[in-house]
Design an enzyme around this catalytic site. Structure first.
Site, PDB file in Angstrom:
ATOM      1  N   LYS A  86       0.841  -1.196   0.000  1.00 55.20           N
ATOM      2  CA  LYS A  86       0.000   0.000   0.000  1.00 55.20           C
ATOM      3  C   LYS A  86       0.875   1.245   0.000  1.00 55.20           C
ATOM      4  O   LYS A  86       1.910   1.288   0.679  1.00 55.20           O
ATOM      5  CB  LYS A  86      -0.910  -0.026   1.232  1.00 55.20           C
ATOM      6  CG  LYS A  86      -1.936   1.096   1.299  1.00 55.20           C
ATOM      7  CD  LYS A  86      -2.850   0.910   2.522  1.00 55.20           C
ATOM      8  CE  LYS A  86      -3.847   2.042   2.658  1.00 55.20           C
ATOM      9  NZ  LYS A  86      -4.739   1.867   3.817  1.00 55.20           N
ATOM     10  N   SER A 163      -9.467   2.828   3.108  1.00 52.80           N
ATOM     11  CA  SER A 163      -8.447   3.446   2.281  1.00 52.80           C
ATOM     12  C   SER A 163      -7.551   2.447   1.552  1.00 52.80           C
ATOM     13  O   SER A 163      -6.702   2.844   0.748  1.00 52.80           O
ATOM     14  CB  SER A 163      -7.562   4.347   3.154  1.00 52.80           C
ATOM     15  OG  SER A 163      -6.849   3.581   4.119  1.00 52.80           O
ATOM     16  N   SER A 187     -10.428   0.558   7.087  1.00 49.26           N
ATOM     17  CA  SER A 187      -9.778   0.719   5.788  1.00 49.26           C
ATOM     18  C   SER A 187      -9.336  -0.570   5.113  1.00 49.26           C
ATOM     19  O   SER A 187      -8.945  -0.545   3.945  1.00 49.26           O
ATOM     20  CB  SER A 187      -8.570   1.655   5.914  1.00 49.26           C
ATOM     21  OG  SER A 187      -8.993   2.982   6.103  1.00 49.26           O
TER      22      SER A 187
END
Length: 483
Positions: A86, A163, A187
């Site tokens: 990520k 996210s 997230s």
């Protein structure tokens, strides 16, 4: 014969070690798929093709040296398996944008590698790139000024959630076998639900935040995968502790992957589907899957108990000022503040306005709310709730640049069930157990007491076995058309 991306992460690792699959061929396969398909999905912000091929060639040489070395298999369980990171985690020498235009050209310097990236690297993973994330990982959608929106592979007009939206989209679209994400208010679980995959938020302290700290206790890294077993195996790699961790949780006596093969026994499972946020209603399609999942658990012999929503209206209000202070901590150069999105600027303004006493009071109130949830969970072996209150929403449906406060409220209404588990620091996993009309995925969330990931994974694997409608190794349901 199955194509390489149709194999799960564990199957790929086994095939690579056994010589049935070349790490270079596997990596090239993923790079070709990313180049061909990611333009319509937005899973990646940066693709590290040259590095990935170098990693793959190194893995190939290592496999030849260690062909019959079982200890080597244990030390590097993901050798030659392509995995992304990520774009909130730094990989030295690789662009790291944090999802923000203010860092669009930022290259992570030497010495910036997070412990988590180091663990993945030592496990033998091949770095294919950095997955899409919104600015500093703050919103529940993945839409930023530094890249395209991340979209659900099942319905590209709808968002992948956030996210860790890029990570979830990559896994669901067959652009990665599994992925690392992070979760400060949902997230990992939000995009897992939107993209029809498994997403696990571990207990507070299970995964080290090194080299940084964890000032709020809200956020943790965790795995996203197509199956429970793959998620468990990735968690096993990620959960090593580091000296000085503020809230360390001892490693389990047996691997989390082994827990997936253990019968959980007859469990007492609490459930609720009423949000604690006033005025928020759960969509009928989500409630239908909630009832179906409850029936499936009862059919497995578990006792299902209806529980009142443990949080009172206003209990979670302390989350917002804490989140705002975290937003204000991002080290944005003063001259680049204007490049931040309106939501980020709104949160940072609130965070800067909070005094130390304000922040301490918010932490205290948040911990009291977390204790209330933990006390409600304690009498049960697990708890079932929906992951989200709604089906995946269209790209842009939550975002409101003209009114950041309304934007934030819309996110909370979309995700009322996820944040409390971060507040309490308890483990929770979103499972792709349902499909609404039109093929939209619907996730359900199982949570448990602090440190109970083993029991949670055993139950999730048991539920997975009865909910599978597609052919192995896909797992839960139909494949997206992009597959």
């Amino acid at each position: 014969m199955a194509e390489a991306h149709e194999l799960g992460m564990i199957e790929q690792a086994r095939a690579v070690r056994d010589g049935a699959l070349s790490p270079v061929e596997l990596t090239e396969h993923y790079l070709r798929r990313i180049e061909r398909l990611d333009g319509g999905i937005g899973a990646y912000l940066t693709v590290t093709a040259d590095r990935a091929l170098d990693d793959a060639r190194h893995a190939e040489r290592q496999i030849l040296r260690e062909r019959s070395d079982e200890e080597a298999r244990r030390r590097a369980p993901l050798l030659g398996v392509p995995l992304p990171v990520k774009d909130l985690d730094a990989v030295p020498g690789v662009r790291c944008t944090y999802g923000s235009a203010a860092f669009a050209g930022h290259i992570a310097p030497e010495g910036s590698e997070s412990r988590l990236v180091g663990l993945l690297r030592r496990a033998g993973a091949v770095l294919t790139g950095k997955t899409n994330t919104p600015e500093f990982g703050l919103p529940a959608y993945t839409e930023s000024a530094v890249g395209p929106p991340a979209r659900s592979p099942y319905a590209p007009e709808r968002g992948a959630g956030g996210s860790s939206g890029g990570a979830a989209a990559a896994v669901a679209a067959g652009l990665a076998p599994a992925a690392q994400g992070s979760d400060g208010g949902g997230s990992i679980r939000i995009p897992a639900s939107c993209c029809g995959i498994v997403g696990l938020k571990p207990s507070r302290g299970r995964i080290s935040p090194a080299p940084g700290g964890d000032v709020s206790g809200l956020a943790t890294a965790g795995p996203l995968a197509r199956t429970v077993r793959d998620a468990a195996a990735l968690l096993d790699v990620m959960c090593a502790q580091a000296p000085g961790d503020p809230m360390p949780l001892a490693a389990p006596q047996t691997p989390f992957l082994a827990a997936c093969d253990r019968e959980p026994g007859r469990l007492r499972i609490g459930r609720w589907a009423r949000p604690d946020v006033p005025g928020v209603e759960v969509e009928p399609e989500v409630l239908a899957v909630y009832e179906e999942t409850s029936a499936a658990l009862a059919g497995l012999g578990h006792e299902i108990v209806d529980v009142e929503q443990p949080l009172r209206p206003g209990d979670r209000d302390a989350f917002t000022p804490v989140w705002a202070v975290l937003a204000a901590l991002a080290p944005v150069p003063r001259e680049r503040e204007a490049e931040l999105l309106p939501l980020t600027r709104w949160l940072r303004e609130q965070g800067r306005a909070a005094s130390g006493l304000d922040y301490a009071r918010a932490l205290d109130a948040m911990q009291r709310a977390g204790r209330r949830l933990a006390e409600a969970v304690a009498p049960y072996d697990a708890v079932l709730t929906p992951t989200l209150a709604r089906l995946p929403v269209p790209v842009g449906a939550l975002r409101d640049d003209g009114d950041p406060a309304a934007d934030f409220d819309a996110q909370v209404a979309f995700t009322p069930f996820t944040g409390p588990w971060n507040i309490a620091g308890l483990p929770a996993v979103s499972l792709p157990v349902g499909w609404a009309d039109g093929g939209l995925p619907v996730g359900m969330m199982l949570g448990a007491a602090h440190g109970a990931e083993g029991r949670l994974l055993a139950l999730a694997a048991q539920l997975e076995a009865v909910c599978v409608t597609g052919a192995p190794p896909w797992g839960w349901g139909p494949r997206p058309e992009i597959w």
